[in-house]
Write a protein that holds these residues in place. Structure first.
Motif, short mmCIF file in Angstrom:
data_model
loop_
_atom_site.label_atom_id
_atom_site.label_comp_id
_atom_site.label_asym_id
_atom_site.label_seq_id
_atom_site.Cartn_x
_atom_site.Cartn_y
_atom_site.Cartn_z
N PHE A 136 -22.94 94.36 -9.16
CA PHE A 136 -21.74 94.80 -9.91
C PHE A 136 -22.64 95.85 -11.23
O PHE A 136 -22.22 95.92 -12.33
N SER A 137 -23.80 96.33 -10.81
CA SER A 137 -24.45 97.02 -11.86
C SER A 137 -23.74 98.17 -12.58
O SER A 137 -22.96 98.90 -11.78
N GLY A 138 -23.45 98.26 -13.77
CA GLY A 138 -22.78 99.30 -14.50
C GLY A 138 -21.16 99.12 -14.30
O GLY A 138 -20.43 100.01 -14.71
N LYS A 139 -20.63 98.12 -13.89
CA LYS A 139 -19.22 97.64 -13.61
C LYS A 139 -18.79 96.66 -14.34
O LYS A 139 -17.74 96.58 -14.32
N ILE A 140 -19.37 95.71 -14.88
CA ILE A 140 -18.97 94.30 -15.35
C ILE A 140 -19.15 94.58 -16.82
O ILE A 140 -20.21 94.39 -17.10
N ILE B 40 -13.53 101.52 -7.85
CA ILE B 40 -13.41 100.85 -9.24
C ILE B 40 -14.32 101.55 -10.36
O ILE B 40 -15.47 101.78 -9.96
N ASP B 41 -13.83 101.68 -11.41
CA ASP B 41 -14.51 102.10 -12.76
C ASP B 41 -15.20 101.11 -13.31
O ASP B 41 -16.43 101.20 -13.66
N CYS B 42 -14.30 100.25 -14.03
CA CYS B 42 -14.93 98.91 -14.57
C CYS B 42 -14.06 97.66 -14.28
O CYS B 42 -13.10 97.76 -13.86
N ILE B 43 -14.88 96.56 -14.54
CA ILE B 43 -14.35 95.26 -14.09
C ILE B 43 -14.54 94.52 -15.62
O ILE B 43 -15.48 94.23 -16.02
N TRP C 208 -9.16 100.86 -12.29
CA TRP C 208 -9.49 101.76 -11.02
C TRP C 208 -9.68 103.14 -11.17
O TRP C 208 -9.34 103.68 -12.37
N LYS C 209 -10.18 103.74 -10.28
CA LYS C 209 -10.51 105.25 -10.36
C LYS C 209 -9.36 105.99 -10.13
O LYS C 209 -9.18 107.03 -10.52
N LEU D 190 -4.81 96.48 -12.21
CA LEU D 190 -4.41 95.09 -11.90
C LEU D 190 -5.08 93.89 -12.43
O LEU D 190 -6.10 94.05 -12.60
N THR D 191 -4.38 92.82 -12.58
CA THR D 191 -5.17 91.76 -13.23
C THR D 191 -5.28 90.61 -12.18
O THR D 191 -4.17 90.31 -11.47
#
Length: 528
Positions: free
Chosen positions: A328-332, A503-506, A518-519, A524-525
C-alpha cells in the motif's frame, strides 16, 4: 476528456549532463536550449502548428528508468488518450533503457495513434511508413546505456572527491542551515531553524526522551522543518503529504540529535543506490561515511551534542537494508489527521498512525490495522467497484463511443456511395461530350462542378475515417482495460497493479472502516 490535439514537448536533464569539473550543466543539453530546439522544429513544421502545445520537464533525473515526475505525468496523459504527438531532442531524453524505450516507440505509441518525433535522430513516426525506430535506435540506446553507467561511476567518484574537500552536496540543507546563494556547496546558519535545533539539543540535555521532545514541539506548535523550508521558498513533494496539519515526528527529532553536521562537519555517503538507475536506496555503514570537520559554523557545541546523545538510542548499523516499498505504498492514510500510516514488517504485517504517539490528545487510530484485514476489505471494495464500472460501461457502449462508431460507419457508407455516384456522373458527362449532346464549354463547366462536389465529399469521408480510427483505437484500449477489470472480479489476490489502476487513496477511520478515493469517481466506504 480525450484531447488528442495536444503536443507534448518532453525535456529532460540529469546529473549525467553535468561536467565533471564544474558541476555545471552543459549548455547544449540545458533546459533552455532543448526548449528552443523543439520550438524551432515545431514552428518549421506546419502540420505541427495545429496542435495545442504543452511542456513536461524533468530537471535532475536519470534517464536509466522512467521513475520521473514529468515522465509519469506524460505516460498518465498517454493512458488517458490526451496526447496526439510527443517531441524530444533525442531518444536519450526519453530514456536510456533500450528495451523500454523501444516498447513505447515501436508498439505502444503506434497502437495509441501517437506521433513520436526525435529531432536530432531525424526520426518521425509519421513518415516512417511502418519502419519504426529500427536497428539504429537499438544501437544508440545500447550505447546510451553504457554511457550512463560509465558516466555514473565518474560522477560518483567526482562527488566523493568533492565531499572529501568539505563541499556540501545534498539537495537540501539540514534544518538550521541554508546554502550560500553564491556557493551552493557551502552552508550558512539560518536563524529561525537554528534556534529550534538548539532548543531540541537543550531539552535532550535535560534528560527528556525523543518522544517527550516531539510531544513538546507539537504542543507548543513549533514550526516543522518542512514549514521552515517552505517559508524560505524550498519545496519538496515528500514534505507535504495529504494532511493539512504539519506535526513533528519522533524520527525527525532523533535524526536531528544524531546529525553530526550541527558540529560544523560535512557528512556524505549515508545512503547509496544498488545500481545505476535504481530508485531503491540502502543504508551504508557509518565506517564508510565521509566526515570532514570545520566546514561551516556549528550550531551546537561538542559538549551539548554529547550530552544529548544520552536521550538517543545508539545507532546500530543494519547492513545492506534496502529502503523499498510495500503493498500500500503511497496509498494509505489516516482519516483523522491526513498523515500516512506507518508500515510495520512483522510476522503478521500491520499499519499504524503514529500521530497519536507524537502528539497528545489525537483522535487518530491508536491501534494496529492488520495488513491481511486491510487487503480483504480493499479487494472486496475493488470487486464491487469493478462490477459497477462494467455495468456503466455496458450502458455507455450503447450511447457513447459504441453508438458513435456505428453511426460513423453508416455515414462513411453513404459518403462512399455518393463518391461512386459522382464518379459515374462524370463518366456519363464524358459520354455526352463524345455523343455531342453537350458542348465542350458545357462539359468543362459541369465537370468542374462535379469535381468540386467530389472533393468536398472526399474530404468529409477522410475526416470521418480519421475520427473512426481514433474511436476504434480508444475502443480497443478500453476493451483491454475491461479485460483486466473482469480478471479482477475472480482474483483472490490484491496486487499493486490493481491499486495503481483504480485507487488514488485509502483512508482508514478511527473505527477501522475504510474510505476509498477512486481514480474514476467518488469513493465507496467499506467496513473491515
Amino acid at each position: 476528456m480525450d484531447n488528442p490535439d495536444i503536443l507534448v514537448m518532453y525535456i529532460r536533464i540529469s546529473v549525467e549532463d553535468q561536467t565533471h569539473h564544474t558541476g555545471e550543466k552543459e549548455e547544449s543539453n540545458s533546459i533552455t536550449n532543448q526548449r528552443r530546439l523543439l520550438k524551432d522544429y515545431i514552428e518549421g513544421t506546419p502540420e505541427l502548428l495545429k496542435y495545442q502545445m504543452t511542456e513536461l520537464c524533468d530537471d535532475g533525473y536519470s534517464g536509466t528508468n522512467l521513475e520521473r515526475p514529468g515522465m509519469k505525468r506524460l505516460l498518465d496523459m498517454v493512458r488517458k488518450r490526451q496526447v496526439g504527438c510527443i517531441i524530444v531532442k533525442d531518444f536519450s531524453r526519453f530514456g536510456r533503457d533500450y528495451l523500454t524505450v523501444s516498447d513505447y516507440i515501436d508498439q505502444i505509441f503506434p497502437f495509441m495513434g501517437i506521433r513520436f518525433i526525435s529531432v536530432n535522430d531525424h526520426y518521425d513516426s509519421a513518415t516512417c511508413k511502418g519502419m519504426t525506430s529500427g536497428l539504429d535506435m537499438a544501437f544508440r540506446n545500447v550505447l546510451y546505456g553504457y554511457y550512463s553507467q560509465d558516466l555514473s561511476l565518474k560522477i560518483k567518484s567526482a562527488k566523493r572527491t568533492k565531499a572529501k574537500n568539505g563541499e556540501f552536496l545534498s539537495s537540501f540543507a539540514p534544518l538550521g542551515y541554508q546554502k550560500l546563494p553564491q556557493n551552493k556547496n557551502q552552508l550558512v546558519i539560518e536563524p529561525e531553524g537554528a534556534a529550534i535545533v538548539r532548543k531540541i539539543f537543550a531539552l535532550a540535555g535535560t534528560g527528556m526522551s525523543v518522544l517527550q521532545i516531539t510531544r513538546w514541539l507539537n504542543k507548543e506548535q513549533i514550526p516543522t522543518p518542512c514549514q521552515i523550508k517552505n517559508s524560505l521558498g524550498q519545496f519538496h513533494k515528500y514534505w507535504n503529504g495529504k494532511g493539512k496539519e504539519k506535526i513533528w515526528d519522533n524520527s525527525v527529532v532523533r535524526d536531528i540529535l544524531r546529525d553530526e553536521r550541527y558540529l560544523g562537519k560535512n557528512v556524505y555517503g549515508k545512503q547509496a543506490r544498488i545500481k545505476v538507475g535504481d530508485s531503491h536506496l540502502y543504508n551504508t555503514s557509518p565506517k564508510d561515511w565521509i566526515r570532514v570537520e570545520h566546514c561551516h559554523e556549528p550550531i551546537v557545541s561538542k559538549t551539548d551534542f554529547d550530552a544529548a546523545q544520552k536521550s538517543v538510542r545508539e545507532y546500530i548499523p543494519r547492513g545492506r537494508k534496502v529502503l523499498g516499498t510495500h503493498l500500500f505504498s503511497g496509498k494509505i492514510w489516516c482519516e483523522a489527521c491526513g498523515h500516512s500510516l506507518y508500515y510495520f514488517k512483522a510476522e503478521a504485517p500491520y499499519y499504524r498512525c503514529m500521530t497519536w504517539r507524537n502528539k497528545g490528545g489525537s483522535s487518530c487510530i491508536g491501534r494496529k490495522i492488520q495488513e491481511s484485514e486491510l487487503i480483504e476489505a480493499v479487494l472486496s471494495a475493488i470487486q464491487l467497484y469493478v462490477k459497477v464500472l462494467l455495468g456503466e460501461d455496458a450502458v455507455q457502449e450503447k450511447v457513447g463511443n459504441g453508438g458513435k462508431i456505428a453511426g460513423l460507419r453508416k455515414q462513411l457508407a453513404i459518403l462512399e456511395a455518393d463518391i461512386k455516384k459522382l464518379q459515374e456522373r462524370k463518366a456519363m458527362l464524358y459520354d455526352k461530350l463524345v455523343e455531342e449532346e453537350i458542348s465542350r464549354e458545357g462539359f468543362q463547366k459541369s465537370q468542374k462542378a462535379l469535381t468540386c462536389q467530389q472533393e468536398e465529399v472526399q474530404y468529409r469521408y477522410n475526416e470521418l475515417q480519421k475520427e473512426l480510427a481514433h474511436l476504434e483505437c480508444i475502443a480497443g484500449v478500453e476493451q483491454e482495460e475491461k479485460k483486466h477489470w473482469k480478471e479482477y472480479l475472480g482474483t483472490k489476490e490484491l496486487t499493486q497493479g490493481m491499486l495503481e489502476a483504480l485507487i488514488d487513496c485509502i483512508y482508514v477511520k478511527q473505527d477501522g472502516a475504510i474510505r476509498i478515493q477512486w481514480k474514476f469517481g467518488d469513493g465507496l466506504t467499506g467496513e473491515r
